[in-house]
Design a protein around this motif. Structure first.
Motif, PDB file in Angstrom:
ATOM      1  N   ARG A 106     146.193 -21.963  67.197  1.00  0.00           N
ATOM      2  CA  ARG A 106     146.139 -21.439  65.839  1.00  0.00           C
ATOM      3  C   ARG A 106     145.143 -20.289  65.793  1.00  0.00           C
ATOM      4  N   GLN A 107     145.553 -19.189  65.190  1.00  0.00           N
ATOM      5  CA  GLN A 107     144.693 -18.004  65.133  1.00  0.00           C
ATOM      6  C   GLN A 107     143.377 -18.328  64.412  1.00  0.00           C
ATOM      7  N   ASN A 147     146.979 -10.730  69.582  1.00  0.00           N
ATOM      8  CA  ASN A 147     147.150 -11.776  68.579  1.00  0.00           C
ATOM      9  C   ASN A 147     147.639 -11.130  67.310  1.00  0.00           C
ATOM     10  N   ARG A 148     148.870 -10.688  67.297  1.00  0.00           N
ATOM     11  CA  ARG A 148     149.382  -9.961  66.150  1.00  0.00           C
ATOM     12  C   ARG A 148     149.571 -10.895  64.971  1.00  0.00           C
ATOM     13  N   ALA A 149     149.291 -10.416  63.764  1.00  0.00           N
ATOM     14  CA  ALA A 149     149.582 -11.189  62.573  1.00  0.00           C
ATOM     15  C   ALA A 149     151.079 -11.267  62.371  1.00  0.00           C
ATOM     16  N   ALA A 150     151.556 -12.339  61.626  1.00  0.00           N
ATOM     17  CA  ALA A 150     152.999 -12.445  61.374  1.00  0.00           C
ATOM     18  C   ALA A 150     153.435 -11.227  60.628  1.00  0.00           C
ATOM     19  N   THR A 151     152.389 -10.719  60.302  1.00  0.00           N
ATOM     20  CA  THR A 151     152.849  -9.378  59.987  1.00  0.00           C
ATOM     21  C   THR A 151     153.758  -9.344  60.820  1.00  0.00           C
ATOM     22  N   LYS A 163     156.484 -17.132  66.616  1.00  0.00           N
ATOM     23  CA  LYS A 163     156.308 -18.546  66.917  1.00  0.00           C
ATOM     24  C   LYS A 163     155.265 -19.170  66.002  1.00  0.00           C
ATOM     25  N   ARG A 164     155.216 -20.499  66.015  1.00  0.00           N
ATOM     26  CA  ARG A 164     154.244 -21.251  65.239  1.00  0.00           C
ATOM     27  C   ARG A 164     153.203 -21.861  66.167  1.00  0.00           C
ATOM     28  N   PRO A 165     152.015 -22.138  65.669  1.00  0.00           N
ATOM     29  CA  PRO A 165     151.030 -22.832  66.493  1.00  0.00           C
ATOM     30  C   PRO A 165     151.604 -24.134  67.041  1.00  0.00           C
ATOM     31  N   GLY A 166     151.369 -24.383  68.325  1.00  0.00           N
ATOM     32  CA  GLY A 166     151.901 -25.571  68.960  1.00  0.00           C
ATOM     33  C   GLY A 166     153.157 -25.327  69.767  1.00  0.00           C
ATOM     34  N   GLN A 167     153.857 -24.226  69.504  1.00  0.00           N
ATOM     35  CA  GLN A 167     155.032 -23.887  70.287  1.00  0.00           C
ATOM     36  C   GLN A 167     154.611 -23.237  71.603  1.00  0.00           C
ATOM     37  N   SER A 168     155.536 -23.183  72.548  1.00  0.00           N
ATOM     38  CA  SER A 168     155.229 -22.661  73.891  1.00  0.00           C
ATOM     39  C   SER A 168     155.780 -21.258  74.087  1.00  0.00           C
ATOM     40  N   LEU A 169     155.108 -20.526  74.948  1.00  0.00           N
ATOM     41  CA  LEU A 169     155.528 -19.186  75.338  1.00  0.00           C
ATOM     42  C   LEU A 169     155.549 -19.146  76.858  1.00  0.00           C
ATOM     43  N   HIS A 185     149.071 -18.425  61.882  1.00  0.00           N
ATOM     44  CA  HIS A 185     149.546 -17.511  62.911  1.00  0.00           C
ATOM     45  C   HIS A 185     149.309 -18.107  64.292  1.00  0.00           C
ATOM     46  N   ALA A 186     150.309 -17.965  65.154  1.00  0.00           N
ATOM     47  CA  ALA A 186     150.157 -18.414  66.536  1.00  0.00           C
ATOM     48  C   ALA A 186     149.169 -17.513  67.264  1.00  0.00           C
ATOM     49  N   PHE A 187     148.524 -18.070  68.284  1.00  0.00           N
ATOM     50  CA  PHE A 187     147.434 -17.363  68.964  1.00  0.00           C
ATOM     51  C   PHE A 187     147.504 -17.628  70.461  1.00  0.00           C
ATOM     52  N   LEU A 188     147.544 -16.546  71.250  1.00  0.00           N
ATOM     53  CA  LEU A 188     147.586 -16.677  72.706  1.00  0.00           C
ATOM     54  C   LEU A 188     146.181 -16.747  73.289  1.00  0.00           C
TER      55      LEU A 188
END
Length: 487
Positions: free
Chosen positions: A481-482, A77-81, A456-462, A372-375
């Motif tokens: 969302r992270q 869960n990398r920061a947008a860093t 990516k943004r929260p809500g987008q797909s991977l 931040h996006a979160f897997l």
């Protein structure tokens, strides 16, 4: 790993002992994933505020940090860093928790001062904490040009950029209960000193999150001795960045130019300008010691692509610029490693890359926060030897070690390893999914996966390609969302 040397660090309190050995052949042992395993503990360093000089004041209290993840559980869960956090340095292959990293600002990175008043009665007396001498080191007096005619001397960089470097003082009011005051509550003001630098003529200033975390008020001091109140535009604990704004005349502001941290190379000359130990606008020089480091943010999520430097950085440098030989900012100084010395510079400092800063700051100015996006998994990168030993279907990718309940990964059906194998002292999750690509990009490291998530943004797909029991599957994961901190 056959016939290769390996090294590991044993953490005991604040002391790190390095051991080396040579393995003749891998030793493999397997036990169920729910078996009890020992998790290394990392302890929070004690706070460094100076409290009011009252005979009834008790000794400073320290706070203990939470255990970190094992080496087989690198959070993907990398920061947008913050205050009071214990940063860790991790390798590129995996995030290994190592004790004794301090932030170079508030509580492990800032100079803290405190004035106390019991029940608002009586005057305030402040005791100045003894300042420890910095470690000596050799610094160059000028730079070797990267390109002919492009490099500047240290003095030229200082004269051009120092006016844009500021001192940041944050004040926090805390309530304490002192047993010597018969249990009556009292109010105490704590001040933390850090650094920052001017972003634009609109008065925006960049600093570290941990310098201003929890602050009731923030003041910025300029090189012309102007002291201005600042308000916090936004902050992001996942990247340890914050943006302040002051109401100042545009002609009095000196914005610093940004460089490109992707072009930074080991051996490049750099200078750091800041307020170490309260000595305002001090300049130190060194080189880039390493790139692509990973450190821990105040909320314990990883910050990637960090620049390591031997330019002396001390408490109070937090939030200041790391500048290249062209006078351009390539990073924001954030943390130092102290080894077994407990505090002070030993030639290992870390700066958040300016390309990360540029992205995060834009969002902070626009929205006041960063989402931040979160897997929602922890994983371990596959090596050729591990692929051979366990007959994995691919020699690359990452092995899923755990899946966080309620996350996008869990909703998509990703499966974690059911067993843990130990090969030459290193743990590996087996029996779960092996992710080999994300959005069509073949994966060779966890950092690659974190970079893709960060874009990516929260809500987008991977879209993930995984092997499960030698069967290749495609899973579309809706990123969440992270959370405020890893679980």
């Amino acid at each position: 790993m056959t016939g290769s040397a390996w090294t590991h660090a044993t953490v005991t309190g604040e002391r790190i002992a390095i051991h080396s050995a040579r393995s003749v052949r891998p030793r493999v042992s397997v036990w169920p994933a729910n078996a009890r395993k020992t998790v290394p503990k990392v302890f929070t360093c004690p706070a460094v505020p100076v409290r009011g000089d009252s005979p009834r004041r008790s000794a400073l209290r320290s706070r203990r940090g939470d255990p970190r993840l094992t080496e087989a559980q690198s959070p993907v869960n990398r920061a947008a860093t913050s205050r009071r956090y214990n940063p860790t340095v991790r390798s590129r292959r995996q995030l290994l928790p190592i004790a004794a990293l301090l932030a170079a600002g508030l509580i492990g990175g800032a100079i803290s001062l405190a004035g106390a008043s019991a029940l608002g009665v009586g005057g305030k007396t402040t005791t100045v904490r003894q300042i420890e001498p910095a470690f000596a080191g050799n610094s160059p007096t000028s730079f070797n040009p990267v390109k002919p005619g492009k490099a500047m001397t240290i003095n030229e960089i200082f004269r051009r950029d120092a006016p844009g470097v500021v001192q940041v003082t944050s004040t926090q009011v805390v309530r304490t209960n002192d047993p010597f005051d018969f249990g009556l509550p009292q109010t105490e003001k704590q001040k933390a000193l850090g650094s920052g630098f001017v972003l634009d003529k609109a008065g925006h200033i960049i600093t570290n999150y941990h310098v201003i975390a929890g602050a009731q008020s923030v003041e910025v001091s300029f090189s012309n001795s102007d002291n201005l109140k600042a308000h916090i535009v936004g902050s992001d604990p996942s990247t340890d960045l914050a943006v302040l704004q002051v109401n100042a005349r545009s002609r009095t502001l000196t914005p610093l130019a940004f460089g490109n941290s992707d072009r930074v190379r080991v051996g490049d000359s750099v200078v750091a300008i800041g307020n170490p130990l309260g000595y305002d606008r001090s300049v130190t020089a060194g080189i880039v010691s390493a790139v692509q480091r990973a450190i821990s943010a105040p909320n314990q999520f990883p910050i990637d692509h960090v620049i390591q430097t031997d330019a002396p950085i001390n408490h109070g440098n937090s939030g200041g610029p790391l500048i290249d030989s062209r006078g351009q900012v390539i990073g924001v100084t954030a943390q130092i490693a102290t080894g077994d010395t407990g505090s002070g510079n030993i030639g290992i400092g870390f700066a958040i890359p300016i390309n990360t800063v540029r992205t995060v700051v834009a969002q902070l100015i626009k929205k006041g926060k960063v989402e931040h996006a979160f897997l929602g998994i922890t994983a371990k990168p596959v090596t050729a030897e591990i692929a051979r030993l366990f007959r994995l279907p691919s020699k690359s990718g990452v092995l899923v070690a755990s899946v966080q309940p309620g996350s996008g990964a869990a909703a998509a059906g990703l499966r974690a390893g059911t067993e843990t194998a130990v090969v030459s002292g290193e743990s590996w999750p087996i029996g779960g999914d092996q992710i080999v690509s994300a959005d069509g990009v073949p994966l060779t490291s966890i950092d690659q996966l974190r970079d893709l998530i960060a874009g990516k943004r929260p809500g987008q797909s991977l879209s993930l390609e995984v092997y499960r029991d030698n069967e290749k599957l495609t899973l579309d994961v809706k990123l969440g969302r992270q959370p405020s901190s890893p679980r």
